[in-house]
Design a protein around this motif. Structure first.
Motif, PDB file in Angstrom:
ATOM      1  N   ILE A  74      -1.930  -3.317   1.016  1.00 30.97           N
ATOM      2  CA  ILE A  74      -2.250  -1.922   1.343  1.00 30.97           C
ATOM      3  C   ILE A  74      -3.699  -1.874   1.820  1.00 30.97           C
ATOM      4  N   SER A  75      -3.887  -1.685   3.115  1.00 32.02           N
ATOM      5  CA  SER A  75      -5.227  -1.658   3.703  1.00 32.02           C
ATOM      6  C   SER A  75      -5.790  -0.241   3.691  1.00 32.02           C
ATOM      7  N   SER A 122      -9.527  -0.314  -4.375  1.00 33.29           N
ATOM      8  CA  SER A 122     -10.056  -1.259  -5.357  1.00 33.29           C
ATOM      9  C   SER A 122      -9.002  -1.736  -6.345  1.00 33.29           C
ATOM     10  N   VAL A 123      -7.886  -0.981  -6.478  1.00 31.66           N
ATOM     11  CA  VAL A 123      -6.841  -1.377  -7.435  1.00 31.66           C
ATOM     12  C   VAL A 123      -5.464  -1.489  -6.788  1.00 31.66           C
ATOM     13  N   ALA A 124      -5.371  -1.223  -5.486  1.00 31.73           N
ATOM     14  CA  ALA A 124      -4.076  -1.261  -4.799  1.00 31.73           C
ATOM     15  C   ALA A 124      -3.663  -2.701  -4.506  1.00 31.73           C
ATOM     16  N   PRO A 125      -2.356  -2.939  -4.280  1.00 31.60           N
ATOM     17  CA  PRO A 125      -1.897  -4.268  -3.869  1.00 31.60           C
ATOM     18  C   PRO A 125      -2.602  -4.721  -2.593  1.00 31.60           C
ATOM     19  N   ARG A 160       6.036   4.289   0.664  1.00 34.91           N
ATOM     20  CA  ARG A 160       4.693   3.822   0.326  1.00 34.91           C
ATOM     21  C   ARG A 160       3.622   4.867   0.625  1.00 34.91           C
ATOM     22  N   ASP A 161       3.723   5.520   1.774  1.00 32.50           N
ATOM     23  CA  ASP A 161       2.713   6.516   2.143  1.00 32.50           C
ATOM     24  C   ASP A 161       2.732   7.696   1.179  1.00 32.50           C
ATOM     25  N   MET A 187       5.905   3.889  -8.838  1.00 34.82           N
ATOM     26  CA  MET A 187       6.555   4.531  -7.693  1.00 34.82           C
ATOM     27  C   MET A 187       6.999   3.497  -6.665  1.00 34.82           C
ATOM     28  N   LEU A 188       6.174   2.489  -6.419  1.00 39.06           N
ATOM     29  CA  LEU A 188       6.570   1.444  -5.469  1.00 39.06           C
ATOM     30  C   LEU A 188       7.762   0.654  -5.992  1.00 39.06           C
ATOM     31  N   ARG A 189       7.796   0.405  -7.309  1.00 35.64           N
ATOM     32  CA  ARG A 189       8.909  -0.336  -7.903  1.00 35.64           C
ATOM     33  C   ARG A 189      10.218   0.455  -7.778  1.00 35.64           C
ATOM     34  N   LEU A 190      10.125   1.775  -7.894  1.00 33.80           N
ATOM     35  CA  LEU A 190      11.326   2.619  -7.813  1.00 33.80           C
ATOM     36  C   LEU A 190      11.785   2.843  -6.373  1.00 33.80           C
TER      37      LEU A 190
END
Length: 438
Positions: free
Chosen positions: A406-407, A400-403, A147-148, A140-143
């Protein structure tokens, strides 16, 4: 000994304040909930009744851990652990491209549908959020998704395991409230799909109302050969869901037996795919041992604490306190929902269920509500707790798996619209109890 002596003869009102104050203080120190509840239960048992009360605690704990239905919990956790280590979820996500198509927000819809199917296979939320965070969020981020919106879809969709049968939350509720888990599963099906549809409608609305928030997939149409290839990824997951839920709803198997059928179905699926290895099974078993061990210890501590509190007369005191809030049963129900919501911001759902349901369910029956319906309402309330700051577990799973950029603050802000939809769904369930068989 002075502490134990000071507890004897203490009014139940004062003892209740001391008990929950001690719980809060010990939890703040970082001691796990299971050990906190056990310690407090032991202190008050010895203080109020002396050493003779200890066997009563152990008998209550034994009745909890010896329940046959409880066997289904490790089975469903094992299913989720195997899914987490196989490629079934990834192929399922690819196959769902047939659902999203070229619709704006299509990948978001695809993610929600996959989340529902994964929830119907295992009923565990942690693994689903991690899987979707690894598979769906990057796409989804690539497309170019907002972000939210992408974060919210992954967290809220992954948390649907709370509502969609076979939900572990509903199983634990059924054990603590002594109601039919099969009836809970049947009653939760429509509310679970309703919540998922809210998410889907929101994603599509954002796609068409907010330019660039959820763009459609561009490029040439997908060839029919690719569509057929992708559809193969649907076969095994759908067969597992049919085997598990069909056997329960069809009256062929109990929930416990169906959980074993599900584990066998997932093992056969990984074998057919050529992924079944010793390391995969060993890793899944170790993950299951860790997760179920946590649930069992929380259950032991909560059962002991509630047992002692009941012997002290505390449950009667709290019941009178809650029902005395208002003569209107809806106000009493909303007050209980508020308590669950606040507890959900700080405690694990297992502890909440086992600590509060022995108190709340008799009140619910006394008010004339259906305890099965209340179980679905409780599960919907726990949906909110999974996303709510400051300790919403869904956010931590995704983190734990996000870029790295992303806080947790970004994740919690992204979840606010989805929390609003969960509250809306909860309100609808209360206003229209027939949706859950109430």
């Amino acid at each position: 000994m002075e502490l134990f002596g000071s507890l004897q003869g203490m009014p139940i009102e004062t003892a209740t304040l001391w008990m929950f104050g001690m719980l809060l203080v010990l939890l703040v120190t970082g001691i796990p909930l299971a050990f906190v509840t056990l310690l407090v239960a032991l202190i008050f048992a010895l203080g109020f009744f002396g050493p003779m009360a200890v066997p009563l605690i152990t008998s209550r704990v034994y009745s909890f851990v010896s329940s046959f239905v409880f066997v289904s919990v490790p089975m469903f956790v094992l299913m989720a652990a195997i899914l987490d280590r196989s490629g079934i979820a990834r192929d399922l996500f690819d196959a769902m491209r047939l659902v999203g198509g070229r619709l704006k927000g299509g990948v978001g819809i695809q993610t929600i549908v996959v989340a529902v199917i994964l929830a119907a296979m295992s009923g565990i939320i942690g693994g689903e959020i991690v899987l979707l965070g690894l598979i769906a969020l990057p796409q989804m981020l690539r497309l170019g998704y907002d972000r939210d919106l992408a974060i919210g879809v992954v967290c809220a969709g992954g948390a649907l395991g709370t509502m969609v049968p076979p939900s572990i939350v509903l199983i634990i509720y059924g054990l603590s409230a002594n109601v039919s888990i099969g009836d809970l599963f049947l009653s939760a099906f429509i509310p679970g799909l309703m919540l998922a549809s809210f998410y889907a409608i929101y994603v599509v609305a954002r796609g068409y109302l907010t330019p660039g928030a959820a763009p459609a997939i561009e490029g040439p149409p997908m060839p029919n050969a690719d569509k057929i290839r992708l559809m193969k990824g649907l076969i095994l997951p759908i067969l597992v869901v049919i085997a598990v839920m069909g056997s329960i709803y069809g009256g062929i198997a109990s929930v416990t037996e169906a959980s074993a059928v599900g584990v066998m179905g997932v093992l056969i699926s990984t074998l057919v795919r050529g992924e079944l290895t010793f390391d995969l099974v060993r890793g899944a078993c170790m993950r299951t041992l860790q997760t179920v061990g946590m649930i069992v210890w929380i259950g032991i501590g909560a059962s002991a604490l509630v047992g002692v509190f009941n012997l002290m007369g505390g449950i009667d005191f709290v019941t009178a306190l809650i029902t005395g809030i208002s003569d209107n049963r809806t106000v009493v129900l909303l007050f209980m929902m508020a308590i669950l919501f606040v507890l959900g911001m700080f405690l694990d759902w297992v502890g909440i269920a086992l600590l509060t349901m022995p108190i709340f369910v008799p009140i619910v029956r006394e008010l004339g509500y259906d305890p099965v319906w209340f179980g679905v309402v409780f599960a919907m309330n726990m949906q909110v707790s999974f996303l709510s700051p400051p300790f919403g577990p869904a956010a931590f799973y995704l983190k734990s798996v996000a870029p790295p950029d992303i806080s947790l603050g970004i994740i919690f802000r992204a979840l606010l619209p989805f929390i609003a939809m969960q509250v809306l769904a909860l309100a609808i369930l209360i206003i229209f109890p027939g949706l859950a068989g109430g």
